[in-house]
Structure formats: structure tokens, C-alpha cells
Design a protein around this motif. Structure first.
Motif, PDB file in Angstrom:
ATOM      1  N   SER A 135      33.971  45.253  36.640  1.00 51.81           N
ATOM      2  CA  SER A 135      35.290  45.121  37.257  1.00 51.81           C
ATOM      3  C   SER A 135      35.991  46.484  37.285  1.00 51.81           C
ATOM      4  O   SER A 135      35.497  47.455  36.687  1.00 51.81           O
ATOM      5  N   PRO A 136      37.147  46.602  37.921  1.00 54.70           N
ATOM      6  CA  PRO A 136      37.873  47.869  37.936  1.00 54.70           C
ATOM      7  C   PRO A 136      38.266  48.373  36.544  1.00 54.70           C
ATOM      8  O   PRO A 136      38.485  49.578  36.367  1.00 54.70           O
ATOM      9  N   VAL A 137      38.337  47.465  35.549  1.00 54.74           N
ATOM     10  CA  VAL A 137      38.685  47.885  34.195  1.00 54.74           C
ATOM     11  C   VAL A 137      37.457  47.986  33.297  1.00 54.74           C
ATOM     12  O   VAL A 137      37.571  48.227  32.094  1.00 54.74           O
ATOM     13  N   GLY A 138      36.275  47.799  33.867  1.00 50.78           N
ATOM     14  CA  GLY A 138      35.047  47.966  33.105  1.00 50.78           C
ATOM     15  C   GLY A 138      34.450  46.690  32.556  1.00 50.78           C
ATOM     16  O   GLY A 138      33.240  46.627  32.316  1.00 50.78           O
ATOM     17  N   LEU A 139      35.256  45.666  32.325  1.00 50.74           N
ATOM     18  CA  LEU A 139      34.740  44.392  31.832  1.00 50.74           C
ATOM     19  C   LEU A 139      33.907  43.715  32.927  1.00 50.74           C
ATOM     20  O   LEU A 139      34.159  43.895  34.114  1.00 50.74           O
ATOM     21  N   LEU A 140      32.922  42.937  32.506  1.00 46.51           N
ATOM     22  CA  LEU A 140      32.128  42.205  33.484  1.00 46.51           C
ATOM     23  C   LEU A 140      32.946  41.085  34.116  1.00 46.51           C
ATOM     24  O   LEU A 140      33.758  40.428  33.458  1.00 46.51           O
ATOM     25  N   VAL A 141      32.712  40.869  35.391  1.00 43.06           N
ATOM     26  CA  VAL A 141      33.299  39.724  36.095  1.00 43.06           C
ATOM     27  C   VAL A 141      32.158  38.933  36.715  1.00 43.06           C
ATOM     28  O   VAL A 141      31.275  39.493  37.371  1.00 43.06           O
ATOM     29  N   HIS A 142      32.160  37.635  36.466  1.00 36.22           N
ATOM     30  CA  HIS A 142      31.089  36.734  36.916  1.00 36.22           C
ATOM     31  C   HIS A 142      31.573  35.936  38.117  1.00 36.22           C
ATOM     32  O   HIS A 142      32.771  35.657  38.247  1.00 36.22           O
ATOM     33  N   ASP A 143      30.648  35.543  38.983  1.00 38.06           N
ATOM     34  CA  ASP A 143      31.062  34.901  40.224  1.00 38.06           C
ATOM     35  C   ASP A 143      31.712  33.537  40.030  1.00 38.06           C
ATOM     36  O   ASP A 143      32.473  33.088  40.890  1.00 38.06           O
ATOM     37  N   THR A 144      31.446  32.849  38.922  1.00 36.44           N
ATOM     38  CA  THR A 144      32.111  31.560  38.669  1.00 36.44           C
ATOM     39  C   THR A 144      32.983  31.566  37.417  1.00 36.44           C
ATOM     40  O   THR A 144      33.937  30.795  37.333  1.00 36.44           O
ATOM     41  N   ALA A 145      32.681  32.410  36.448  1.00 31.42           N
ATOM     42  CA  ALA A 145      33.442  32.451  35.191  1.00 31.42           C
ATOM     43  C   ALA A 145      34.468  33.569  35.164  1.00 31.42           C
ATOM     44  O   ALA A 145      35.292  33.627  34.251  1.00 31.42           O
ATOM     45  N   GLY A 146      34.437  34.449  36.154  1.00 33.11           N
ATOM     46  CA  GLY A 146      35.364  35.569  36.148  1.00 33.11           C
ATOM     47  C   GLY A 146      35.159  36.449  34.933  1.00 33.11           C
ATOM     48  O   GLY A 146      34.032  36.691  34.498  1.00 33.11           O
ATOM     49  N   MET A 147      36.264  36.923  34.359  1.00 35.39           N
ATOM     50  CA  MET A 147      36.188  37.760  33.159  1.00 35.39           C
ATOM     51  C   MET A 147      36.084  36.940  31.881  1.00 35.39           C
ATOM     52  O   MET A 147      36.028  37.503  30.784  1.00 35.39           O
ATOM     53  N   MET A 148      36.041  35.621  32.006  1.00 35.70           N
ATOM     54  CA  MET A 148      35.804  34.763  30.857  1.00 35.70           C
ATOM     55  C   MET A 148      34.310  34.540  30.623  1.00 35.70           C
ATOM     56  O   MET A 148      33.920  33.718  29.798  1.00 35.70           O
ATOM     57  N   CYS A 161      39.176  41.337  46.137  1.00 33.09           N
ATOM     58  CA  CYS A 161      40.382  41.036  45.350  1.00 33.09           C
ATOM     59  C   CYS A 161      41.428  42.108  45.649  1.00 33.09           C
ATOM     60  O   CYS A 161      41.398  43.201  45.064  1.00 33.09           O
ATOM     61  N   ALA A 162      42.332  41.813  46.553  1.00 31.37           N
ATOM     62  CA  ALA A 162      43.276  42.824  47.039  1.00 31.37           C
ATOM     63  C   ALA A 162      44.280  43.248  45.982  1.00 31.37           C
ATOM     64  O   ALA A 162      44.669  44.422  45.907  1.00 31.37           O
ATOM     65  N   ASP A 163      44.711  42.325  45.127  1.00 35.36           N
ATOM     66  CA  ASP A 163      45.794  42.635  44.177  1.00 35.36           C
ATOM     67  C   ASP A 163      45.308  43.284  42.880  1.00 35.36           C
ATOM     68  O   ASP A 163      46.089  43.904  42.165  1.00 35.36           O
ATOM     69  N   THR A 164      44.025  43.120  42.542  1.00 36.45           N
ATOM     70  CA  THR A 164      43.447  43.619  41.290  1.00 36.45           C
ATOM     71  C   THR A 164      44.411  43.481  40.105  1.00 36.45           C
ATOM     72  O   THR A 164      44.795  44.462  39.479  1.00 36.45           O
ATOM     73  N   PRO A 165      44.826  42.258  39.763  1.00 37.69           N
ATOM     74  CA  PRO A 165      45.794  42.068  38.676  1.00 37.69           C
ATOM     75  C   PRO A 165      45.272  42.513  37.319  1.00 37.69           C
ATOM     76  O   PRO A 165      46.066  42.792  36.417  1.00 37.69           O
ATOM     77  N   CYS A 166      43.950  42.609  37.152  1.00 38.79           N
ATOM     78  CA  CYS A 166      43.392  43.036  35.868  1.00 38.79           C
ATOM     79  C   CYS A 166      43.818  44.461  35.510  1.00 38.79           C
ATOM     80  O   CYS A 166      43.930  44.808  34.333  1.00 38.79           O
TER      81      CYS A 166
END
Length: 215
Positions: A109-122, A148-153
Motif C-alpha cells: 500500500s502507499p504506507v507500506g502495509l500489505l493490502v489484500h483484495d478482500t481483506a484490505g489492510m486487515m 483508491c483516489a482518496d488514499t485515507p491510509c
């Protein structure tokens, strides 16, 4: 005798009985003798009630979720004729982060954490099962962060612990006691901010459990 060759649907059906989901599959750069590696994680909704009813959670001994994973994923691998792998128990550790990304279903992800297609960053991986033959996998989805236009992470962390070149773990932990910080009770604010995380149905009690382990 030639082993029975399972399909992905066969594995998903068996895993779901243990409240586990297939989080991806890998067919390259695997340990010797393994042609396909199936990554397993919590099946939501419902994983947390299933886990807390287990003996491992109730006996109040250390590392209940790792011990549960060892028992359940190990038994599942045995029943399916595969070999279990776990993201804990090292060093040395199995390369689960690399496997996750090579599955095509988890991305940086933009912050380095993994993002999964169904679980997201969880996203979390409770184990994996390796098979001696290739199992057909569906074509993975595109990196969800790209749309993800807003990138809230990027702005979710109250102390910007993920804003530098590396994750400032000490800064993160120091802020957990600050009045108004709800990360301990609800889970990491950055992980919660991800739009996909918000659709994953992970309970806050489960996130709080992981935060206590992190701390």
C-alpha cells in the motif's frame, strides 16, 4: 500411487469448515517438492467466535492463536495430503510477505502495509499448505490501491508512524496510551481507514487481541 489432485474449490470447502479462507495461491519460487502453496487466513464473518470457543483460547496459556493455527492448519494439511507452513515459529521464518505478494492478491500500500483484495489492510495469514502438484488459480485482481483516489491510509495515523522511509514502531507504541487514541480498542487506525478493510467484517475484539500482542 498418484496422489489425489484437489481443485481450489475442494480446498476452499475444506478450509471453510475450520473458518479459514483461501487468501491466495503461489506456484513459483517455492520450497523443494512444492508446486502450489495455498495461503490461509480468517474467513469472515465468523472467525473470531469460532476461535474463542477453542481450547487454545480458553486455556489462558501463551500464544493461543499460533497454537490454534498449528493444530488446525496442520490437521487440514494432513487431511488434504499437503504440507503445512506457518508465519511464526522462527527464526528462520517462512517468507509469507513475499508469498503474499507473489500470489497477486496482496500488494504494498502507499504506507507500506500489505493490502489484500478482500481483506484490505486487515489481512493476516494463519498458515499455508503446500502441494506437490500444480493447482489452477484464478487470475488475480488489480492492485486496489491504484483505484483508491482518496488514499485515507496516508493520513490516518495520529503520529504519522508510517510516514517515513521505515515504520517507526517506537513512535506508534508510545502513542497508544494517549487519551483519544482508540487503536488499542479498535485496531490500527491506518488499517481501519482502508475502504476494503471496512468491508471485511473483522470484529473489533479480534483487532484488540492483535494490538495487545503487538504491544
Amino acid at each position: 500411487m498418484e496422489p489425489v489432485r484437489l481443485t481450489l474449490t475442494d480446498i476452499e470447502t475444506s478450509a471453510s469448515r475450520m473458518q479459514l479462507a483461501v487468501m491466495g495461491g503461489v506456484t513459483t519460487n517455492l520450497p523443494e517438492g512444492i508446486e502450489t502453496l495455498i495461503l490461509l487466513g480468517p474467513l469472515e464473518p465468523g472467525f473470531w467466535p469460532y476461535f474463542i470457543a477453542s481450547d487454545e483460547y480458553r486455556d489462558q496459556a501463551a500464544d493461543p492463536l499460533d497454537r490454534w493455527s498449528t493444530r488446525v492448519v496442520g490437521a487440514l494439511a494432513d487431511s488434504l495430503g499437503g504440507h503445512p507452513f506457518f508465519p511464526f515459529g522462527g527464526p528462520p521464518y517462512q517468507p509469507f510477505l513475499r508469498w503474499a505478494q507473489e500470489s497477486g492478491r496482496a500488494h504494498a500500500s502507499p504506507v507500506g502495509l500489505l493490502v489484500h483484495d478482500t481483506a484490505g489492510m486487515m489481512v493476516s495469514y494463519r498458515g499455508a499448505i503446500g502441494f506437490s502438484y500444480e493447482i489452477s488459480m484464478p487470475k488475480p485482481e488489480l492492485n486496489p490501491c491504484e483505484s483508491c483516489a482518496d488514499t485515507p491510509c496516508v493520513t490516518a495515523c495520529p503520529v504519522d508512524a508510517l510516514g517515513g522511509e521505515t515504520y517507526d514502531v517506537d513512535c506508534c507504541k508510545a502513542d497508544l496510551d494517549r487519551p483519544g487514541n482508540d487503536c488499542m480498542a479498535r485496531g490500527c487506525a491506518v488499517r481501519r481507514a482502508c475502504p476494503i478493510s471496512q468491508t471485511y467484517a473483522r470484529l473489533e475484539d479480534q483487532s484488540a487481541f492483535h494490538m495487545r500482542a503487538f504491544r
